[in-house]
Motif scaffolding. Structure first.
Motif, PDB file in Angstrom:
ATOM      1  N   THR A   9      69.091  54.666  15.827  1.00  0.00           N
ATOM      2  CA  THR A   9      68.690  55.034  14.459  1.00  0.00           C
ATOM      3  C   THR A   9      68.230  54.038  13.544  1.00  0.00           C
ATOM      4  O   THR A   9      67.204  53.803  12.895  1.00  0.00           O
ATOM      5  N   ILE A  13      65.234  52.079  14.915  1.00  0.00           N
ATOM      6  CA  ILE A  13      63.967  52.832  14.537  1.00  0.00           C
ATOM      7  C   ILE A  13      63.527  52.654  13.191  1.00  0.00           C
ATOM      8  O   ILE A  13      62.268  52.612  12.659  1.00  0.00           O
ATOM      9  N   ARG A  14      64.581  52.861  12.223  1.00  0.00           N
ATOM     10  CA  ARG A  14      64.287  52.966  10.781  1.00  0.00           C
ATOM     11  C   ARG A  14      63.769  51.582  10.076  1.00  0.00           C
ATOM     12  O   ARG A  14      62.996  51.257   9.303  1.00  0.00           O
ATOM     13  N   ALA A  16      62.630  48.830  12.022  1.00  0.00           N
ATOM     14  CA  ALA A  16      61.247  48.589  12.592  1.00  0.00           C
ATOM     15  C   ALA A  16      60.271  49.479  12.019  1.00  0.00           C
ATOM     16  O   ALA A  16      59.108  49.004  11.502  1.00  0.00           O
ATOM     17  N   GLY A  17      60.519  50.473  11.763  1.00  0.00           N
ATOM     18  CA  GLY A  17      59.197  51.604  11.261  1.00  0.00           C
ATOM     19  C   GLY A  17      59.066  51.225   9.670  1.00  0.00           C
ATOM     20  O   GLY A  17      57.810  51.085   9.353  1.00  0.00           O
ATOM     21  N   SER A  18      60.001  50.952   8.946  1.00  0.00           N
ATOM     22  CA  SER A  18      59.772  50.764   7.522  1.00  0.00           C
ATOM     23  C   SER A  18      59.095  49.463   7.209  1.00  0.00           C
ATOM     24  O   SER A  18      58.170  49.227   6.551  1.00  0.00           O
ATOM     25  N   GLY A  39      55.761  48.224  14.793  1.00  0.00           N
ATOM     26  CA  GLY A  39      55.200  49.672  14.951  1.00  0.00           C
ATOM     27  C   GLY A  39      55.558  50.033  16.461  1.00  0.00           C
ATOM     28  O   GLY A  39      56.192  51.255  16.640  1.00  0.00           O
ATOM     29  N   HIS A  48      59.571  50.505  16.926  1.00  0.00           N
ATOM     30  CA  HIS A  48      59.481  51.978  16.329  1.00  0.00           C
ATOM     31  C   HIS A  48      59.322  52.890  17.167  1.00  0.00           C
ATOM     32  O   HIS A  48      60.084  53.872  17.460  1.00  0.00           O
ATOM     33  N   ALA A  85      61.874  55.247  19.402  1.00  0.00           N
ATOM     34  CA  ALA A  85      61.872  56.639  19.129  1.00  0.00           C
ATOM     35  C   ALA A  85      61.628  57.650  20.445  1.00  0.00           C
ATOM     36  O   ALA A  85      62.062  58.693  20.569  1.00  0.00           O
TER      37      ALA A  85
END
Lengths: 249, 414
Positions: free
Chosen positions: B111, B114-115, B117-119, B159, B162, B166
């Protein structure tokens, strides 16, 4: 400003370089602040644990229906004197096929604990279940707790109990769909069961697994369920039907 | 700063065309990374001009790979740029994961990855999108633009991290193929609250991949500039998809208003900068040149053009850069052949108009790049009358030699 920047020259003009250095410092400070702020404002997560990589050996009696459970003597509810561990397979799969041959029998198995609040689950290592003896343990009596109308969320028990955190909500919806579709027991998570949070295994009116296709579209979103609650040991079952599940606005 | 005489151009976006056979020993380097976008803004009045561009002249040897393309033509500034970018990304991810592990102790490692890398990818995309208009508003930001394609590639990689985590977390090890699960698990397309936000993110990642994979100038040339530039304008579609992805995913799951405010502030910043830069360009386009004599239009005064710089005017729907250099005036198209950079915001260096974006150069008299480079832009006939520059609105074919007007010719009459 007379300076002109050409990227392939060895150095940027001094005035531009000064400006860019300041911009870069500001951007790095911004990145640091953003990281801390975004970390800080995340929703707090419930204490749930998946003891990944920590295999244990468990012995108990298999209850195969409606969902696989290992009844382990010892701690647990005062009435039963036993703990009831939900069993699931590895990945997003239920353990039904692994336990069906051992229904009602005492077995030993290897697996990894997953727990949240007073609920514990074991992810069974494939092929690790072995028969200890045919003797069976008497089932604890079930207790009808009455009819309830509860608001909450249908989620898969494996993620919700700790494999993923958060294991609920829209972001987790696809995973919950996949898990339930793969046979992970569905649970109804509510914050208001007699004023307290509770996790109830979802069954049909005959306390058999509720056909998943009847509620899969409502997984991981706020719903209201009308049904009767049965308590067996420390396990709560919510007996309901597809028509008694409705999305909350 | 004798660039032309060196016969080299070592910018990261390097020459997409073939060297002249006479300069076969010249050093050529090209590089890889996400593209510079051809236009920084979809709001530009003449954004469609890219379509007019033809493919660069074919290689004399008929083999584009003969350019000695390199993965990355490193130079000092690119190294510094990349070190700063990677430092910033590492700082952000380390702080985010470190503080999250402390503040949200029960969050799983996946989690947090994912958070983080995405942000980071979403923030970096904002930086990528802001650089273009910032450079148009203030040329001191140009060093940020020079290697922006690397920023874009890093955005894609974040991205991708992420997305891959995910997909592994939410869709793998199940009863369906992970990609099938990703595309089919939620099909509530008619419901805004339930809208399948993951598909939006997936589509954005596909576009980012296409842009990253084709960021090399090899692809700019072989896809042809119009197609390449259209593809890379999809960065705005990507941004829109990611706004949807964040709004319909993260913001529906998290309770803090800070995240919604931050997302809104990011959008407003990107939009405002683009509108500000676009309005500045629009001012040029709206300034219609009306005085016509013998087919020439009155463009500007000689005095208004700083030495070695240009005034940009709009004639016949096309922006023209009128350069003053060494006592002469020449006019060429304002649009660089490389990535549509604004030549009029460049300088005359070593007798060559130098694009502010990646340093592509053109001789002001011919509109052609100095050998061994072969890009050509349109030229325009000019004359000077009573201290004012007049230009013929009809563009000459790219590369057509037009004698510069001499500033001493102020006595000439239209």
């Amino acid at each position: 400003m007379n300076e002109f920047y050409v990227g392939y020259l060895p150095k940027a003009p001094s005035g531009i370089a000064r400006c860019i250095r300041a911009v870069v410092v500001l951007l790095l400070i911004f990145a640091a602040i953003a990281a801390i702020v975004f970390a800080k404002v995340q929703r707090t997560l419930a204490p749930s644990v998946f003891e990944y990589g920590k295999l244990g050996t468990f012995e108990g009696t298999i209850e195969a229906s409606p969902y696989p459970i290992l009844i382990v003597a010892g701690a647990g509810s005062a009435e039963s004197g036993a703990s009831r561990y939900l069993l699931v397979a590895e990945g997003k799969h239920g353990a039904d096929s692994q336990v069906v041959a051992f229904a009602g029998k005492t077995v030993q198995l290897r697996g990894t604990r997953i727990y949240r609040d007073n609920q514990t689950m074991i992810e069974v290592v494939s092929g690790s279940i072995s028969l200890k003896r045919d003797s069976t343990r008497s089932q604890p009596p079930s207790q009808e707790l009455g009819i309830f109308e509860l608001a909450g969320e249908i989620v898969d028990s494996k993620c919700y109990l700790g494999v993923m955190n958060p294991g609920s909500g829209k972001v987790h919806r696809d995973c919950a769909v996949r898990c339930i579709s793969g046979g992970i027991p569905p649970v109804f998570a509510t914050n208001d069961f007699n004023g307290s949070p509770a996790i109830l295994l979802l069954t049909d009116l005959h306390q058999k697994p509720l056909p998943k296709e009847t509620f899969l579209k409502l997984v991981a979103q706020p719903v209201r369920i009308h049904g009767s609650v049965v308590k067996t040991g420390e396990t709560l079952y919510l007996k309901t039907g597809p028509s008694a599940i409705s999305p909350l606005p | 700063m004798n660039l032309r005489k060196r016969g080299i151009r070592t910018d990261d976006s390097a020459p997409p065309q073939d060297p002249s056979p006479h300069f076969s020993s010249a050093r050529f380097v090209t590089s890889s990374a996400l593209s510079e976008r051809p236009r920084f803004s979809p709001f530009l009045a003449n954004a469609g001009k890219a379509a007019k561009f033809r493919r660069a002249p074919a290689s004399p040897r008929g083999n584009a790979m003969s350019h000695q393309y390199q993965a990355i033509g490193w130079n000092r500034q690119k190294r510094v740029y990349d070190v700063v970018v990677l430092t910033g990304v590492a700082l952000y991810i380390a702080l985010f994961i470190g503080f999250s592990a402390w503040l949200v102790p029960y969050a799983t490692a996946e989690t947090l990855i994912i958070r983080a890398a995405g942000s980071a990818a979403f923030l970096l995309l904002h930086v990528v999108l802001c650089i273009g208009p910032l450079c148009r508003l203030d040329s001191r930001f140009l060093p940020l633009l020079y290697n922006r394609r690397h920023l874009g590639v890093v955005t894609f990689l974040l991205g991708a991290a992420h997305g891959i985590f995910a997909v592994i977390q939410f869709h793998s090890l199940g009863d369906k193929d992970p990609l099938v699960s990703l595309l089919t698990s939620n099909q509530n397309f008619r419901s805004l609250p339930d809208f399948p936000f993951q598909q939006l993110g997936f589509l954005a990642l596909v576009i980012l991949f296409l842009m990253a994979a084709t960021s090399h100038d090899y692809w700019l040339r072989n896809l042809t500039p119009p197609i390449w530039k259209t593809l890379h304008m999809l960065v705005y579609v990507t941004y829109a998809l990611l706004i949807g992805h964040v709004t319909l995913g993260l913001l529906q799951s998290e309770t803090s208003p800070v995240l919604a405010v931050a997302t809104g502030a990011g959008f407003v910043t990107v939009l405002s900068l683009h509108l500000a830069a676009a309005s500045r360009e629009r001012a040029v386009d709206l300034n219609k040149l009306k005085t016509v004599t013998n087919g020439f239009v009155d463009a500007c005064s000689v005095e208004s053009i700083p030495e070695k710089c240009a005034a940009v005017v709009s004639v016949s729907g096309e922006r023209v850069a009128i350069f003053k250099f060494d006592g002469k005036i020449s006019a060429i198209s304002n649009v660089c052949r490389h990535q549509n950079g604004p030549l009029g915001e460049g300088r005359v260096i070593d007798g060559c108009v130098t694009c502010p974006w990646h340093g592509y150069q053109y001789l002001p008299e011919t509109g052609g790049s100095p050998p061994p480079f072969t890009e050509k832009v349109s030229t325009f006939q000019t004359k000077i009358v009573d201290g004012r520059v007049w230009i013929d609105p009809k563009p000459k074919a790219p590369g057509t030699r037009v004698e510069p007007s001499r500033i001493s010719d102020v006595g000439a009459r239209a």
